[in-house]
Design a protein around this motif. Structure first.
Motif, PDB file in Angstrom:
ATOM      1  N   ILE A  88       6.812  -0.114   1.767  1.00 46.65           N
ATOM      2  CA  ILE A  88       7.190   0.340   3.104  1.00 46.65           C
ATOM      3  C   ILE A  88       5.969   1.056   3.658  1.00 46.65           C
ATOM      4  CG2 ILE A  88       8.738   1.787   4.472  1.00 46.65           C
ATOM      5  CD1 ILE A  88      10.755   1.538   2.086  1.00 46.65           C
ATOM      6  N   VAL A  89       5.415   0.531   4.753  1.00 47.07           N
ATOM      7  CA  VAL A  89       4.186   1.098   5.298  1.00 47.07           C
ATOM      8  C   VAL A  89       4.402   1.489   6.748  1.00 47.07           C
ATOM      9  CG1 VAL A  89       1.757   0.665   5.805  1.00 47.07           C
ATOM     10  CG2 VAL A  89       2.810  -0.374   3.771  1.00 47.07           C
ATOM     11  N   PHE A  90       4.161   2.768   7.050  1.00 47.54           N
ATOM     12  CA  PHE A  90       4.287   3.256   8.425  1.00 47.54           C
ATOM     13  C   PHE A  90       2.913   3.169   9.087  1.00 47.54           C
ATOM     14  CE2 PHE A  90       8.493   5.380   8.636  1.00 47.54           C
ATOM     15  CZ  PHE A  90       8.879   5.228   7.312  1.00 47.54           C
ATOM     16  N   PRO A  91       2.695   2.168   9.970  1.00 48.62           N
ATOM     17  CA  PRO A  91       1.369   2.034  10.562  1.00 48.62           C
ATOM     18  C   PRO A  91       1.183   3.026  11.711  1.00 48.62           C
ATOM     19  CG  PRO A  91       2.794   0.296  11.386  1.00 48.62           C
ATOM     20  CD  PRO A  91       3.633   1.163  10.507  1.00 48.62           C
TER      21      PRO A  91
ATOM     22  N   GLY B  91     -10.814   4.455  16.616  1.00 47.86           N
ATOM     23  CA  GLY B  91     -11.964   4.891  15.824  1.00 47.86           C
ATOM     24  C   GLY B  91     -11.658   5.292  14.395  1.00 47.86           C
ATOM     25  N   ALA B  92     -10.385   5.225  13.971  1.00 45.21           N
ATOM     26  CA  ALA B  92     -10.035   5.716  12.619  1.00 45.21           C
ATOM     27  C   ALA B  92     -10.497   4.764  11.533  1.00 45.21           C
ATOM     28  CB  ALA B  92      -8.522   5.923  12.517  1.00 45.21           C
ATOM     29  N   LYS B  93     -10.966   5.341  10.415  1.00 40.61           N
ATOM     30  CA  LYS B  93     -11.234   4.543   9.238  1.00 40.61           C
ATOM     31  C   LYS B  93      -9.881   4.245   8.592  1.00 40.61           C
ATOM     32  CE  LYS B  93     -15.884   5.238   7.561  1.00 40.61           C
ATOM     33  NZ  LYS B  93     -16.470   5.331   8.861  1.00 40.61           N
ATOM     34  N   PRO B  94      -9.735   3.085   7.947  1.00 40.27           N
ATOM     35  CA  PRO B  94      -8.436   2.751   7.349  1.00 40.27           C
ATOM     36  C   PRO B  94      -8.070   3.747   6.255  1.00 40.27           C
ATOM     37  CG  PRO B  94     -10.115   1.207   6.623  1.00 40.27           C
ATOM     38  CD  PRO B  94     -10.746   2.049   7.671  1.00 40.27           C
ATOM     39  N   LEU B  95      -6.880   4.278   6.305  1.00 42.76           N
ATOM     40  CA  LEU B  95      -6.462   5.269   5.326  1.00 42.76           C
ATOM     41  C   LEU B  95      -4.990   5.065   4.957  1.00 42.76           C
ATOM     42  CD1 LEU B  95      -7.329   7.755   3.721  1.00 42.76           C
ATOM     43  CD2 LEU B  95      -6.567   9.172   5.637  1.00 42.76           C
ATOM     44  N   LEU B  96      -4.783   4.750   3.679  1.00 48.77           N
ATOM     45  CA  LEU B  96      -3.434   4.529   3.167  1.00 48.77           C
ATOM     46  C   LEU B  96      -3.055   5.733   2.320  1.00 48.77           C
ATOM     47  CD1 LEU B  96      -1.364   2.072   3.114  1.00 48.77           C
ATOM     48  CD2 LEU B  96      -2.334   1.515   0.884  1.00 48.77           C
ATOM     49  N   THR B  97      -2.037   6.492   2.755  1.00 47.38           N
ATOM     50  CA  THR B  97      -1.634   7.675   1.979  1.00 47.38           C
ATOM     51  C   THR B  97      -0.170   7.569   1.562  1.00 47.38           C
ATOM     52  OG1 THR B  97      -1.287   8.744   4.105  1.00 47.38           O
ATOM     53  CG2 THR B  97      -3.267   9.359   2.915  1.00 47.38           C
ATOM     54  N   PRO B  98       0.132   8.011   0.337  1.00 49.61           N
ATOM     55  CA  PRO B  98       1.524   7.939  -0.111  1.00 49.61           C
ATOM     56  C   PRO B  98       2.414   8.819   0.756  1.00 49.61           C
ATOM     57  CG  PRO B  98       0.059   8.438  -1.948  1.00 49.61           C
ATOM     58  CD  PRO B  98      -0.743   8.588  -0.704  1.00 49.61           C
TER      59      PRO B  98
ATOM     60  N   ALA C  48      -3.176   4.715   8.573  1.00 55.17           N
ATOM     61  CA  ALA C  48      -3.898   4.894   9.828  1.00 55.17           C
ATOM     62  C   ALA C  48      -5.021   3.862   9.890  1.00 55.17           C
ATOM     63  CB  ALA C  48      -4.480   6.303   9.891  1.00 55.17           C
ATOM     64  N   TYR C  49      -5.247   3.285  11.074  1.00 58.78           N
ATOM     65  CA  TYR C  49      -6.298   2.272  11.187  1.00 58.78           C
ATOM     66  C   TYR C  49      -6.721   2.119  12.641  1.00 58.78           C
ATOM     67  CZ  TYR C  49      -2.962  -0.963  13.284  1.00 58.78           C
ATOM     68  OH  TYR C  49      -2.053  -1.540  14.130  1.00 58.78           O
TER      69      TYR C  49
ATOM     70  N   ALA D  10      -7.252  -3.410   8.523  1.00 60.99           N
ATOM     71  CA  ALA D  10      -5.836  -3.422   8.141  1.00 60.99           C
ATOM     72  C   ALA D  10      -5.529  -4.614   7.229  1.00 60.99           C
ATOM     73  CB  ALA D  10      -4.961  -3.468   9.382  1.00 60.99           C
ATOM     74  N   LEU D  11      -6.081  -5.770   7.590  1.00 59.70           N
ATOM     75  CA  LEU D  11      -5.806  -6.971   6.791  1.00 59.70           C
ATOM     76  C   LEU D  11      -6.340  -6.818   5.372  1.00 59.70           C
ATOM     77  CD1 LEU D  11      -6.591  -9.663   9.466  1.00 59.70           C
ATOM     78  CD2 LEU D  11      -4.381  -9.192   8.437  1.00 59.70           C
ATOM     79  N   GLU D  12      -7.506  -6.187   5.258  1.00 63.00           N
ATOM     80  CA  GLU D  12      -8.084  -5.972   3.925  1.00 63.00           C
ATOM     81  C   GLU D  12      -7.174  -5.108   3.076  1.00 63.00           C
ATOM     82  OE1 GLU D  12     -12.687  -5.531   4.790  1.00 63.00           O
ATOM     83  OE2 GLU D  12     -12.090  -4.499   2.919  1.00 63.00           O
ATOM     84  N   VAL D  13      -6.701  -4.028   3.684  1.00 61.50           N
ATOM     85  CA  VAL D  13      -5.851  -3.092   2.945  1.00 61.50           C
ATOM     86  C   VAL D  13      -4.557  -3.768   2.525  1.00 61.50           C
ATOM     87  CG1 VAL D  13      -4.510  -0.972   3.112  1.00 61.50           C
ATOM     88  CG2 VAL D  13      -6.819  -1.051   4.060  1.00 61.50           C
ATOM     89  N   PHE D  14      -3.975  -4.552   3.431  1.00 58.97           N
ATOM     90  CA  PHE D  14      -2.723  -5.219   3.084  1.00 58.97           C
ATOM     91  C   PHE D  14      -2.944  -6.305   2.031  1.00 58.97           C
ATOM     92  CE2 PHE D  14       0.981  -3.842   5.545  1.00 58.97           C
ATOM     93  CZ  PHE D  14       0.395  -2.876   6.336  1.00 58.97           C
TER      94      PHE D  14
END
Lengths: 313, 370
Positions: free
Chosen positions: A234-237, A242-249, A290-291, A297-301
């Motif tokens: 479950i990912v809340f986009p 200008g944000a760098k991609p950041l995936l946080t729990p 955040a992206y 985003a595609l890379e992270v997913f």
């Protein structure tokens, strides 16, 4: 259910207009059959384009919904023309400007599904599948969820739904509808730039929403629309310039509460809704994301889908 | 009996609700039409409840099961919602110590009447003494209810002529409460003595609310149905009436005589007579023949008047057709519309009221929202 597997694209536009005008046309999305009636040619054109890969039926014995997009009975039939949406002859909404008729059909069907189908928990979120597992993207309007959903669907993720995530109470699986993706304003240009080889419905301008259109779902997503998938993420986009991609729990309790507040039928389902939401959150890894760039985003997913899902209980 | 029902869809729906055990093998196409009509008639909850009790339910086609199951989810939810809402109302009104009688749906739920089963509810209706109307309204406002945007005409319509104040909507929950001081408007031809209703009302144990006594509950249901000008829920209301009668008629030897006597005392013989006549014609309800004869004599209806009422109501009580009503239903509904208004107010007032209503309808739908 009758097993005709002809696709809307097999029909000529003229033939579609005829059966649509007579109310004999029915569209299959996922396992739902919607019988549609309209004598508006722009509605016919929109269906012909956006649902080209979807199966259709003529005069099915049974349809889950019987809807119509037509002209109002009053003076607004002739001046400052409007379109109205009917389901079983009832009008749940105020009419809209005439040129929004094709979009009205989409929004009306969304409402019909969300308001009538309680065999599922219906969450306001997008859902897509990859490698057998599904990601759910809940998000308030303006968070870039639809843009992200469209991009993922165009890059190898199977679209389940862009708005209505349907969760089965027994298996906690997500069911697919593979319907056209609703996009607005800058998202439209972004996705057209991202993938020029796409098919779009008509674009309209609405005073409240701005520019609105729909993107035809990829053929592969439609072909497999009867296959559910097990949610694992479950990912809340959150789009941030200008944000760098950041995936946080993200906390599960917080996510659960979000689902309770952002499902169309959590309350009516009562205890069942509570159980479904609880199990869903239990079996998924929850993140905030955040992206600013779709490529990031595609890379992270991609990375997310390749890691074995860690299931906490 | 069913020969009297003029409409196929109506006949079919009534048959299905009364004979759910026979629905195990009907073709899918039949279900398609039946479910649509049931939804329009607001009777899908009742149909769903009856079918879900059958052994064959799990073998029904999946899309049919899904719709029936979903209808059941909504009716349970709404029942819980009514219960919740009445607690809020109790909290607001308990301090002022006014006797509050719950009417219609809310009464069926809290007093646990079988008429509540499978029913979808809208507003909560309460009956309070006219003298305390202002304190009730004030107490509700303090707790978050507010009258909507009613213009000065509507204000006068309600407060001067009608038996209720404008509906009040709760600012947070969005629920609606209708506060009545009688069961019929002050401008009606036969206004019941509401004191009698209060005197015979019964408490609901464990709550501050009261309900009408059984015969009054039936009479009120009949009065409401046969004074209505809009009959989309007519068949549903008829089924409710039927449930009430079945539930209470077994409770005492003098029930029927009490019912007749009470209707005479309240000046509501005609609505009761029509109620029994049409539950018998459409739903095949059992009413003792001598009661019908007694009531018919009391109403002093001529054969011609009765024939007209029959033609109108047997058509008007039919469910709306999902693909559009036929001309007889439309005409009958229009006749009921006129009758409902005619019964509510004297002719002069009525013509002004209707002219205004039609004028406004021509130009509605200028706003939009989803």
């Amino acid at each position: 259910m009758s097993s005709s597997r002809h696709q809307v694209g097999d029909l000529s536009l003229a033939a579609l207009e005829d059966i649509l005008g007579e109310g004999r046309f029915a569209l299959q999305t996922g396992n739902l059959i919607s019988r549609i009636k309209s004598s508006f040619s722009d509605v016919a054109r929109s269906i012909h384009v956006l649902y080209a890969n979807h199966p259709y039926l003529i005069d099915p014995d049974f349809a889950d919904f019987h809807v119509e997009v037509g002209q109002p009975q009053n003076l607004r039939r002739w001046f400052k023309r409007q379109a109205e949406f009917l389901i079983d002859g009832e009008r749940p909404f105020e009419p809209l400007p005439r040129d929004q008729a094709p979009a009205f059909l989409e929004w009306g069907l969304n409402w019909a599904i969300a308001a009538s189908c309680h065999q599922w928990l219906t969450i306001h979120a997008a859902s897509l599948e990859r490698n057998g597992f599904a990601v759910i993207l809940p998000a308030p309007p303006g968070s870039g969820k639809s843009t992200l959903c469209a991009a993922l669907a165009l890059r190898g993720w199977r679209l389940l739904s862009d708005e209505l995530t349907l969760i089965d109470p027994e298996l906690i699986s997500a069911h697919a509808l593979a319907r056209p993706i609703n996009l607005k304003n800058a998202s439209i240009d972004l996705i057209q730039e991202f993938e020029p080889n796409t098919v779009w419905g008509p674009e309209v301008y609405d005073t409240a929403k701005g520019r609105v259109t729909h993107l035809c779902p990829p053929a592969e997503s439609v072909a497999r629309m009867q296959e559910p998938a097990q949610p694992r993420w479950i990912v809340f986009p959150r789009y941030e310039s200008g944000a760098k991609p950041l995936l946080t729990p993200r906390g599960k309790a917080q996510t659960f509460i979000h689902f309770a507040q952002n499902s169309f039928n959590y309350s009516p389902l009562g205890r069942t809704g509570f159980d479904i939401a609880g199990q869903l959150v239990g079996q998924c890894a929850c993140y905030d994301f955040a992206y600013s760039k779709l490529s990031d985003a595609l890379e992270v997913f991609d990375w997310l889908s390749s890691t074995p899902p860690h299931i906490e209980r | 009996m069913t020969k009297m029902i003029p409409d196929m869809a109506g006949r079919d729906l009534v048959w299905a609700i009364k004979n759910p055990e026979l629905l195990g093998n009907i073709p899918l196409k039949h279900w398609d039409g039946l479910l649509r009509v049931a939804k329009r008639a607001n009777l899908i909850g009742r149909l769903s409840k009856n079918v879900k009790q059958q052994k064959f339910f799990d073998e029904l086609p999946e899309p049919v099961r899904n719709q029936l199951y979903s209808a059941g989810v909504l009716t349970s939810h709404q029942r819980a919602a009514i219960d919740w809402e009445t607690r809020h109302i109790a909290r607001a009104l308990e301090p002022i110590g006014v006797p509050i009688i719950l009417l219609k749906g809310a009464a069926y739920v809290l007093a646990n009447r079988t008429a509540a089963d499978g029913r979808l509810f809208g507003d909560v209706d309460i009956l309070v003494p006219r003298a305390q109307l202002n304190s009730v309204e004030a107490a509700l406002m303090v707790h978050g209810w507010a009258s909507g945007q009613v213009d000065s005409y509507d204000e006068r319509y309600y407060r001067q002529w009608m038996h209720e104040i404008p509906p009040m909507t709760h600012c947070e929950r969005g629920t609606v409460i209708d506060v009545h001081h009688n069961i019929l408007p002050s401008t009606s031809r036969t206004v019941p003595n509401v004191e009698l209703l209060h005197e015979s009302s019964q408490p609901i144990p464990g709550t501050i609310f009261r309900v009408l006594c059984p015969v009054d509950m039936i009479i009120h249901s009949a009065v409401h149905l046969f004074h209505e000008s809009e009959l989309q829920n007519g068949l549903r209301d008829l089924f409710d009436l039927d449930s009430l009668i079945k539930e209470f008629s077994g409770q005492g030897a003098s029930f029927w005589q009490d019912l007749v006597d009470r209707s005479i005392l309240l000046g509501q013989v005609l609505p009761l007579y029509l109620a029994l006549r049409y539950t018998k014609a459409i739903l095949a309800s059992e009413t003792p023949e001598q009661i019908n004869v007694l009531l018919e004599r009391e109403t002093r209806l001529g054969q011609l008047e009765l024939a007209v009422l029959d033609t109108v109501y047997l058509h008007a009580l039919m469910p709306d057709r999902p693909d559009g009503n036929d001309i007889s239903t439309l005409l009958a509904r229009f006749a009921v519309f006129l009758r409902g208004h005619y019964l509510r107010m004297p002719l002069g007032l009525l013509s002004m009221h209707l002219i205004r209503k039609f004028f406004l309808r021509l130009f509605r739908n200028t706003s939009r929202s989803i």
